[in-house]
Structure formats: structure tokens, C-alpha cells
Design an enzyme around this catalytic site. Structure first.
Site, mmCIF file in Angstrom:
data_model
loop_
_atom_site.group_PDB
_atom_site.id
_atom_site.type_symbol
_atom_site.label_atom_id
_atom_site.label_comp_id
_atom_site.label_asym_id
_atom_site.label_seq_id
_atom_site.Cartn_x
_atom_site.Cartn_y
_atom_site.Cartn_z
ATOM 1 N N CYS A 136 0.830 -1.201 0.000
ATOM 2 C CA CYS A 136 0.000 0.000 0.000
ATOM 3 C C CYS A 136 0.871 1.259 0.000
ATOM 4 C CB CYS A 136 -0.961 -0.041 1.179
ATOM 5 S SG CYS A 136 -2.326 1.148 1.034
ATOM 6 N N HIS A 168 -3.032 -5.541 0.811
ATOM 7 C CA HIS A 168 -2.432 -5.771 2.125
ATOM 8 C C HIS A 168 -2.387 -7.262 2.476
ATOM 9 C CE1 HIS A 168 -2.286 -1.602 3.748
ATOM 10 N NE2 HIS A 168 -3.323 -1.399 2.951
ATOM 11 N N GLU A 173 -0.443 -8.575 4.614
ATOM 12 C CA GLU A 173 -0.178 -8.661 6.051
ATOM 13 C C GLU A 173 -1.460 -8.576 6.874
ATOM 14 O OE1 GLU A 173 -0.428 -4.263 5.365
ATOM 15 O OE2 GLU A 173 0.251 -6.017 4.248
#
Length: 610
Positions: A438, A567, A569
Site C-alpha cells: 500500500c 495488504h 499482512e
């Protein structure tokens, strides 16, 4: 959350009680441990000093502070108030009525047991309606239907029996343990018909509904008295009723109102007391339901994106989110046998907010995650020489005031010490890797002059939708015949995996058609957005920013640097995913994206042995 401001125009006390009840109905979709662990936060709003408003506020506070909450055995330890809900200008005065917003919170046993309104594609299921107002005369006062006709009403729905409500909530706690419920939706905004339709929309299904009621059809369908709809297997119905009865909610309050229908026609048929009152398709009804938002979206945002999203509603063949994995998510690549924990700099700048998730992922993959702020590098307090990898985190560095990632990049490019640190990390050393998600992806693209092999990298510009996009999309790891290493995505080629997206400036932009062609020919595309059929797409909302050919993941020729707008993560923990298949329960608590971080650790281990 619970809020019922319209009802307050009829009965402040009923409004306050319904706010509490609605918040609890929403909260108990989760696997709440016990009712007495629930705490409430109350946000009171009233135009103090206006005639009658002080009385209304007193009635509402008394209704929940001295009556309902003590009967339920829950407390309101925190809250706030806004007592100036009045505006005057140009000899005009607007007064907001007394209203209350309740936030309920509690500890849960197991987040994986949270119920949602999504109808499950299971054989032989029914929709059971638990109507806590089954023994009272129902009212349309304050309902969504009344508002459509610019009416309020004279009688309001309410919590007619606190003991019954308490028993129902305790039954929900037990039902979570029974694994009986497949889908759940409370009847709070719109009434029974809206609840059923929303469940059908979420599950992309048809419905066959037949409601038995002593009320007229409009009241039966649109009253917003306390109740909930459950999808359960037919074989579990008696157990479901028995659990409710054991907590004081007798079979008199429970009825089967219909069944979901999973076929390509997706027809919805609704009858009340044997007379059909609604017959249409899921697609037509959902488009009608979305029409107001669609028309606003056409005016406010990109009209082409609005049209694409609206038309996607009508696709009955859409399979929805799916997982196609070219690897085994349970394979930890033998990182559990490694005895060292190399350091990764979890890099952030002012405004960045994704460092905790990023640190967790690298830690799970066998790294030692070290929090590093740009000020640490600029001051010389920390050197990148200490780290084998760096992860540029997501968020909004400098509030994106200078554009996505620009301010962060300038703190590197225009500071001699920082520029030297990053140049050495990317250019001199051969044992390092970098990952950006991002805002971190945007940052890496802005410092590409320091990263070898990135001459044709794109920039990331404002989303074509003209909106900040926070949603779940599907990525395909690019499967091309190339000898260039993936490193981060090793073994994942061809996989299609849902992922979290949250950005306002993620549209890939190449500075020239030839540049884009060369970038693709060089095999530097790492991931693309695909639609629910697995086809790379530029259509909204499957491609949330309009990037050409769906490109959203980019890399260097040596594979040591990966940058992507979504994302991974945020969804590396299984329960962080909004959807996953039943077999995912065997994945050991991780989502497929943990593989990206494990791959990095495997690569470091292989480098150490060379």
C-alpha cells in the site's frame, strides 16, 4: 451498535431500550462468553433547554439506567453527551430530537464462530424466525416503511419483556457452542422482509417464504420489533427449539418462515398467510435495493465504475470469492527448524499505521521484527546495515498531503544520510530483500532511482473510481514462463487468493505505452486483480482502482524487491479474512498469504548456506 432515533419521536423510553437491544443482537452474532461480561457505552444527544426535550432525556435515561440494564445484569460504565443539538441561522432554527447511540462490547471465546447474514449453500436448510414480540400487537411506528411514506407513527416497537430478551441472549451463547446456526440476521432495520432479502443478497440465493401472521401483510413484513432470522439444517430444528426453550423462549416465539433456494434463477417468492405478496428475482430486487446508492455514486464518483458495479449485481453466475491455491498453506517450508532469527526493519513514517500486522507476519515467518521509524535512520540512530530485510508499511505517510508516498520518499531522496543508507541496502548488498504494501508500495515506487532494475516501474495514481477503496478483492499470482525468480511468491504462481484492499491512490500508471509493454515483457508483473471468474480485469469493483490489465504487484528482475497495493499482512491470520472455505480450518490458523513471508525466510536461509 444500536441506534433508534426515529422511535424517539414517539417514545424516548422505547427508543433507548431498543438501542440497547439492537446493540446486543448485533454483538451476540459473535461467540460472547457470558452476558454479565457485556459492557455498554452510551452516547446521548439532545437539544437541552428545548421544551419537552429535558423530559424526553430523563425518560430515556431512566428506561435503560434504572430499568432494562439492571434487569439484564449489564452496566454502562462509559459514555458521552452532546446537549446542544440545535442550530440557528437567518431567523431559522433546526432542533435535533433526543437520540442515543449504544456501543456494546464483550470478550469472545472463538472469533471463528461469528455468525453472518450470508446464507450457506447447504442442503435441506430452513429459515427460522424468532419473534420476541409474537404475543403483542405490533406497530409500524418509526419503521423504514413509515419513513418511505414520510410518516412517523403513533405507537413504537419496544422491549416488551426484559426477561424474555435475557433468555434469548443466553440461548445465543449456547447456540454458538452447539454449532447449529449457519447464518444469522437480526430484525432491526427494515423488518422481517428486509432481513430475509439482505440474507438472500449476501448469499446470492433465491427464497421461498411463507409467513403465518395475525397481522396484516405490511405490518407482518415491515414491523421492526425485536427478532432474528436463523438459517439452520432441518435436522437441527428440534435441537434449536429445545435450546431456546431451555432459556425461557418457548416454541410459541419460533416459526419456520421459509427456505433458501440455490439455483441459477434465484427467484424470490414471498407469501403471507398463503397469499403471494412478492415475486421477483434476487438480481432485480438487489438492484432496486441498491438504486439510491447507485444514483448517488454516479453523481459523486466515476459514473463508469458505478455502472460496472451496478451491472455486476445482476450476474447470477457469479461464483463469488474463491480460493485457488497452487501450494499447501500448511507447509511452513521448514522454517520451524531454523535456529536463527534474522532482523527485518519494519519501516514506517509519520502517519503510517500498518506496522503491527507487518511485524506479526515476519515474526511468524521466523524473523526478528524491529520497529524502525524514518527519524531513526535520518538521525543515524539506526543503520540498515543491521537488517537483512525491510518492510515498508501501509497507512498514510504525511496524510498523503503531498500525494501517495511522496513525502516519505522525499525524506529519503533529499537527506544525504538516508539516501546513502538505502542506496547501500539496494545497490551494494546482495543479501537483502524489501517488501512494500500500500503506502509502502507507493514509497518504493517513488525511490525507484535507488533500486536497480526499476526503470520501467509505474507510479500509483488516484483511483479511477474517484474514491478511497476499502474492500476485499482477488489477486492472481502471475503465472508466466519466466526464469526470473519470484522469491516472495515462490511456489505461488497461478494461485488466486482474496486479499484486503485499502487505498485512494493505487492505479498503476506507466509513462508511455512502450514502457508498459517493456515492463510486462520483462516479467515484472507479480500480481493482477482478477474477477470472480479468475480473469484479469479492469472492471470495478473487482479491480478497485482501474489499473491497466489488473496490475497491482510489481517486482525487480532479481525478485528481491516486491511492491503491491493490497495488504497481504492484514489477512495472513486466518480469522482476519472475511471469507475462507471450510477446509481452511485445517490451515493451522493462517491464511494463504503467510506463504509470502515464509518464502522470504526460506530465501534468507538459502543465501546463508551459499
Amino acid at each position: 451498535m444500536g441506534e433508534k432515533p426515529t422511535i424517539a419521536l414517539i417514545s424516548p423510553s422505547d427508543s433507548a431500550k431498543m438501542c440497547v437491544a439492537e446493540s446486543l443482537f448485533n454483538l451476540f452474532a459473535a461467540d460472547v462468553k457470558t452476558l454479565d461480561m457485556v459492557k455498554l457505552s452510551a452516547n446521548w444527544m439532545a437539544p437541552a433547554g428545548q421544551p419537552g426535550e429535558g423530559k424526553a432525556l430523563y425518560e430515556a435515561v431512566q428506561a435503560i439506567g434504572l430499568e432494562l440494564c439492571p434487569e439484564l445484569g449489564i452496566s454502562i460504565p462509559v459514555g458521552k453527551d452532546s446537549m446542544s443539538m440545535k442550530m440557528s441561522w437567518d431567523k431559522k432554527e433546526v432542533v435535533a430530537p433526543m437520540s442515543l447511540v449504544i456501543t456494546a462490547f464483550a470478550g469472545v471465546h472463538d472469533t471463528s464462530k461469528t455468525w453472518t447474514p450470508v446464507l450457506q449453500r447447504k442442503e435441506d436448510t430452513v429459515l427460522a424466525y424468532v419473534d420476541l414480540a409474537a404475543k403483542v400487537s405490533k406497530s409500524l411506528g418509526g419503521s423504514a416503511l413509515a419513513q418511505v411514506y414520510n410518516q412517523v407513527g403513533n405507537a413504537a416497537p419496544g422491549v416488551h419483556d426484559a426477561k424474555l430478551l435475557k433468555g434469548f441472549l443466553n440461548a445465543l451463547i449456547q447456540l454458538h457452542g452447539e454449532s447449529t446456526v449457519l447464518a444469522y440476521h437480526d430484525v432491526s432495520d427494515g423488518g422481517l422482509i428486509v432481513t430475509l432479502l439482505e440474507m438472500a443478497f449476501a448469499g446470492r440465493s433465491g427464497l421461498t417464504i411463507d409467513i403465518k401472521s395475525k397481522e396484516d401483510p405490511l405490518t407482518a413484513l415491515f414491523n421492526e420489533e425485536l427478532g432474528a432470522v436463523f438459517q439452520i439444517k432441518k435436522s437441527d430444528y428440534s435441537k434449536f427449539v429445545s435450546v431456546l426453550a431451555s432459556h425461557g423462549v418457548s416454541e410459541d416465539f419460533v416459526s419456520v418462515v421459509g427456505t433458501p433456494v440455490f439455483d441459477l434463477k434465484q427467484e424470490i417468492k414471498v407469501s403471507v398467510n398463503g397469499e403471494e405478496v412478492l415475486g421477483n428475482t434476487r438480481a432485480k430486487l438487489q438492484q432496486t435495493w441498491s438504486l439510491t446508492s447507485y444514483n448517488i455514486q454516479k453523481l459523486r464518483d466515476n459514473p463508469q465504475a458505478a455502472e460496472q458495479e451496478f451491472q455486476a449485481i445482476a450476474d447470477n453466475h457469479d461464483p463469488g470469492l474463491t480460493y485457488k491455491l497452487a501450494f499447501d498453506p500448511t507447509d511452513d517450508l521448514a522454517i520451524s527448524t531454523l535456529t536463527t532469527r534474522p532482523k527485518v526493519a519494519i519501516l514506517r513514517e509519520q502517519g503510517v499505521n500498518g506496522q503491527q500486522e507487518m511485524a506479526w507476519c515476519f515474526k511468524q515467518a521466523g524473523f526478528d521484527s524491529i520497529d524502525v521509524h524514518m527519524s531513526d535512520i535520518i538521525s543515524g540512530k539506526v543503520s540498515l546495515d543491521e537488517f537483512v530485510g525491510l518492510a515498508a508499511c501501509g497507512g498514510f505517510s504525511y496524510g498523503d498531503v503531498l500525494g501517495a508516498g511522496n513525502g516519505w520518499a522525499k525524506s529519503v531522496l533529499y537527506n544525504d544520510r538516508a539516501r546513502s543508507e538505502f542506496s547501500k541496502f539496494f545497490q551494494t548488498r546482495k543479501d537483502t530483500f524489501a517488501f512494500g504494501a500500500c503506502n509502502g508500495c507507493q514509497f518504493l515506487s517513488k525511490i525507484k532511482s535507488l533500486i536497480p532494475g526499476t526503470e520501467n516501474w509505474p507510479s500509483f495514481e488516484r483511483n479511477r473510481s474517484e474514491q478511497y477503496e476499502a474492500r476485499v478483492c482477488t489477486l492472481e499470482i502471475v503465472d508466466e514462463n519466466t526464469d526470473t525468480p519470484l522469491i516472495f511468491l515462490d511456489g505461488m504462481r497461478g494461485s488466486r487468493i482474496p486479499i484486503a484492499v485499502a487505498h485512494g491512490e493505487g492505479r498503476v500508471e506507466f509513462h508511455g505505452d512502450n514502457v508498459q509493454k517493456q515492463f510486462i515483457d520483462d516479467g515484472l508483473v507479480a500480481a493482477r486483480y482478477v474477477d470472480n471468474y479468475g480473469i484479469p480485469t479492469e472492471k470495478y469493483p473487482f479491480n478497485p482502482n482501474g489499473s491497466p490489465e489488473g496490475i497491482t504487484g510489481i517486482r525487480t528482475p532479481n525478485g528481491r524487491v516486491l511492491a503491491m497495493m493490497p495488504h497481504p499482512e492484514r489477512v495472513a491470520r486466518l480469522e482476519s479474512n472475511s471469507y475462507y472455505p471450510e477446509e481452511a480450518e485445517q490451515w493451522g490458523g493462517y491464511g494463504p498469504w503467510i506463504r509470502l513471508f515464509r518464502n522470504a525466510r526460506k530465501w534468507v536461509a538459502e543465501n546463508e548456506t551459499k
